[in-house]
Design a protein around this motif. Sequence first.
Motif, PDB file in Angstrom:
ATOM      1  N   ILE A   2       0.746  -1.327  -0.080  1.00 12.41           N
ATOM      2  CA  ILE A   2       0.003   0.043   0.163  1.00 12.41           C
ATOM      3  C   ILE A   2       0.851   1.331   0.026  1.00 12.41           C
ATOM      4  N   LEU A   3       1.961   1.248   0.819  1.00  8.50           N
ATOM      5  CA  LEU A   3       2.873   2.295   0.942  1.00  8.50           C
ATOM      6  C   LEU A   3       3.689   2.496  -0.430  1.00  8.50           C
ATOM      7  N   ARG A   4       3.875   1.469  -1.255  1.00 12.31           N
ATOM      8  CA  ARG A   4       4.545   1.653  -2.463  1.00 12.31           C
ATOM      9  C   ARG A   4       3.381   2.380  -3.488  1.00 12.31           C
ATOM     10  N   ILE A   5       2.478   1.823  -3.355  1.00 13.18           N
ATOM     11  CA  ILE A   5       1.390   2.336  -4.452  1.00 13.18           C
ATOM     12  C   ILE A   5       1.026   3.910  -3.957  1.00 13.18           C
ATOM     13  N   ILE A   6       0.915   4.300  -2.954  1.00 10.74           N
ATOM     14  CA  ILE A   6       0.803   5.580  -2.424  1.00 10.74           C
ATOM     15  C   ILE A   6       2.189   6.526  -2.920  1.00 10.74           C
ATOM     16  N   VAL A   7       3.237   6.107  -2.761  1.00  8.36           N
ATOM     17  CA  VAL A   7       4.454   6.856  -3.107  1.00  8.36           C
ATOM     18  C   VAL A   7       4.497   6.857  -4.669  1.00  8.36           C
ATOM     19  N   GLY A   8       4.045   5.981  -5.305  1.00  8.01           N
ATOM     20  CA  GLY A   8       3.982   6.145  -6.723  1.00  8.01           C
ATOM     21  C   GLY A   8       2.982   7.110  -7.283  1.00  8.01           C
ATOM     22  N   LEU A   9       2.019   6.990  -6.692  1.00 11.50           N
ATOM     23  CA  LEU A   9       0.788   7.946  -7.007  1.00 11.50           C
ATOM     24  C   LEU A   9       1.091   9.272  -6.832  1.00 11.50           C
ATOM     25  N   LEU A  10       1.880   9.483  -5.673  1.00  8.62           N
ATOM     26  CA  LEU A  10       2.086  11.180  -5.180  1.00  8.62           C
ATOM     27  C   LEU A  10       3.419  11.340  -6.203  1.00  8.62           C
ATOM     28  N   LEU A  11       4.227  10.448  -6.518  1.00  5.42           N
ATOM     29  CA  LEU A  11       5.387  10.969  -7.334  1.00  5.42           C
ATOM     30  C   LEU A  11       4.623  11.140  -8.873  1.00  5.42           C
ATOM     31  N   TYR A 106       6.836  15.464   8.281  1.00  8.36           N
ATOM     32  CA  TYR A 106       7.280  14.100   8.878  1.00  8.36           C
ATOM     33  C   TYR A 106       8.156  13.726   7.706  1.00  8.36           C
ATOM     34  N   LEU A 107       8.133  14.162   6.554  1.00 12.43           N
ATOM     35  CA  LEU A 107       9.261  13.833   5.582  1.00 12.43           C
ATOM     36  C   LEU A 107      10.697  14.591   5.940  1.00 12.43           C
ATOM     37  N   ALA A 108      10.454  15.648   6.537  1.00 16.29           N
ATOM     38  CA  ALA A 108      11.562  16.308   6.870  1.00 16.29           C
ATOM     39  C   ALA A 108      12.267  15.767   8.172  1.00 16.29           C
ATOM     40  N   TRP A 109      11.387  15.350   9.104  1.00 17.27           N
ATOM     41  CA  TRP A 109      11.616  14.459  10.483  1.00 17.27           C
ATOM     42  C   TRP A 109      12.664  13.120  10.037  1.00 17.27           C
ATOM     43  N   THR A 110      12.182  12.433   9.160  1.00 13.49           N
ATOM     44  CA  THR A 110      12.808  11.211   8.713  1.00 13.49           C
ATOM     45  C   THR A 110      14.189  11.649   8.113  1.00 13.49           C
ATOM     46  N   ILE A 111      14.085  12.784   7.424  1.00 14.95           N
ATOM     47  CA  ILE A 111      15.586  12.961   7.151  1.00 14.95           C
ATOM     48  C   ILE A 111      16.498  13.324   7.917  1.00 14.95           C
ATOM     49  N   ALA A 112      15.952  14.457   8.858  1.00 20.22           N
ATOM     50  CA  ALA A 112      16.814  14.651   9.810  1.00 20.22           C
ATOM     51  C   ALA A 112      17.275  13.457  10.877  1.00 20.22           C
ATOM     52  N   LEU A 206      12.261  10.053   2.178  1.00 26.49           N
ATOM     53  CA  LEU A 206      13.528  10.435   1.526  1.00 26.49           C
ATOM     54  C   LEU A 206      13.215  10.557  -0.027  1.00 26.49           C
ATOM     55  N   VAL A 207      12.408   9.661  -0.899  1.00 25.82           N
ATOM     56  CA  VAL A 207      12.171   9.598  -2.033  1.00 25.82           C
ATOM     57  C   VAL A 207      11.096  10.700  -2.303  1.00 25.82           C
ATOM     58  N   LEU A 208      10.176  10.588  -1.311  1.00 29.50           N
ATOM     59  CA  LEU A 208       8.966  11.667  -1.645  1.00 29.50           C
ATOM     60  C   LEU A 208       9.448  13.321  -1.355  1.00 29.50           C
ATOM     61  N   TYR A 209      10.537  13.280  -0.623  1.00 24.20           N
ATOM     62  CA  TYR A 209      11.159  14.798  -0.328  1.00 24.20           C
ATOM     63  C   TYR A 209      11.801  15.019  -1.498  1.00 24.20           C
ATOM     64  N   GLY A 210      12.444  14.192  -2.279  1.00 26.80           N
ATOM     65  CA  GLY A 210      13.159  14.414  -3.426  1.00 26.80           C
ATOM     66  C   GLY A 210      12.278  14.755  -4.513  1.00 26.80           C
ATOM     67  N   GLY A 211      10.990  14.058  -4.364  1.00 24.01           N
ATOM     68  CA  GLY A 211       9.968  14.121  -5.548  1.00 24.01           C
ATOM     69  C   GLY A 211       9.166  15.476  -5.514  1.00 24.01           C
ATOM     70  N   ILE A 212       9.103  15.937  -4.142  1.00 22.68           N
ATOM     71  CA  ILE A 212       8.675  17.438  -3.923  1.00 22.68           C
ATOM     72  C   ILE A 212       9.729  18.370  -4.646  1.00 22.68           C
ATOM     73  N   ALA A 213      10.810  18.066  -4.590  1.00 22.69           N
ATOM     74  CA  ALA A 213      11.875  19.146  -4.859  1.00 22.69           C
ATOM     75  C   ALA A 213      11.792  18.971  -6.562  1.00 22.69           C
ATOM     76  N   THR A 257      18.429  16.341   0.143  1.00 26.59           N
ATOM     77  CA  THR A 257      18.227  15.043  -0.409  1.00 26.59           C
ATOM     78  C   THR A 257      19.457  13.916  -0.552  1.00 26.59           C
ATOM     79  N   VAL A 258      20.428  14.883  -1.367  1.00 26.24           N
ATOM     80  CA  VAL A 258      21.626  14.071  -1.584  1.00 26.24           C
ATOM     81  C   VAL A 258      22.582  13.564  -0.435  1.00 26.24           C
ATOM     82  N   LEU A 259      22.450  14.441   0.394  1.00 26.46           N
ATOM     83  CA  LEU A 259      23.307  14.329   1.770  1.00 26.46           C
ATOM     84  C   LEU A 259      22.611  13.088   2.522  1.00 26.46           C
ATOM     85  N   ALA A 260      21.339  13.082   2.595  1.00 27.27           N
ATOM     86  CA  ALA A 260      20.473  12.181   3.557  1.00 27.27           C
ATOM     87  C   ALA A 260      20.835  10.714   2.741  1.00 27.27           C
ATOM     88  N   ALA A 261      20.597  10.882   1.255  1.00 25.05           N
ATOM     89  CA  ALA A 261      20.732   9.610   0.535  1.00 25.05           C
ATOM     90  C   ALA A 261      22.467   9.066   0.846  1.00 25.05           C
TER      91      ALA A 261
END
Length: 269
Positions: A2-11, A106-112, A206-213, A257-261
């Motif tokens: 389910i999470l993968r589907i949501i991530v795909g749709l969001l991207l 939340y995305l920013a939190w997980t990156i931090a 992290l992928v979603l944060y990069g997608g927003i960028a 994004t690159v630094l976190a990756a």
Amino acid sequence: MILRIIVGLLLILLLGRGLIVHGVGGGVSLLVQTVLLTAFTLLHGSRRHGWRAMLVYYAVTLVVSNTLENLSVLTGFPFGHYHYTTGPQLFHVPLAIGPFYAAVGYLAWTIAVLLVGEVHRGSSRVALIGTPVIASFAMVAWDLAMDPTRATIQRFWIWEDGGGFFGVPLVNFLGWSLTTYLFLQLFALYLHRRAPAPALSPVQPLVLYGGIAAAFVIDYLTGERTTVTDAVGRTWRTSDIYETSLLTTIYGMGFITVLAALTLVTRRR
């Protein structure tokens, strides 16, 4: 799954946001983005921290963000003087604003967490304070790329006194730092007292944060080249706004994004 589907749709939605820039189906797309981001945040966050922690996170985030946004609309503190042009609203702030704070927060939190460390029962004071601080920088990096396009070009909100950053005042970004740090620090304090160390990977946030960028790159490529006038009568070229947004995205959100990756890859070796 389910999470993968949501991530795909969001991207797909984020990378197709050229339609939103040109006003084609923008309201529906933004509503779907809000729903999907909220669903992702709750599902992913509940698996990392538990449902109780995520309910606490949402409660704190929605209360802090809506209170300070309404306070600023009425008094100018902490963001400056502005008003929203869209609805429906809770007092003076659109209902969608709080969920966006929570989701991107939340995305920013997980990156931090990747850059500083997990916050849980028994974690260090460096993580307890440093993780919310770095997360707030990741949030403001998003606003730095977003605010001039959403306010000065699309006029979702109006800065009544204008500002030097394409119609947006400096105090807005200071207000963002304060607001996001407050609700993220409160969440960190909760986790530090009650939560065990989470095990779920932060890769998807992290992928979603990069997608927003990446979506701001689409804005630059598809945005109309014209001129706009802010609330104090100052005229700006949209080409300059989109170009500056792209630069702040690359060296702000892109760098984060690159630094976190790289940090994630290094830790897995």
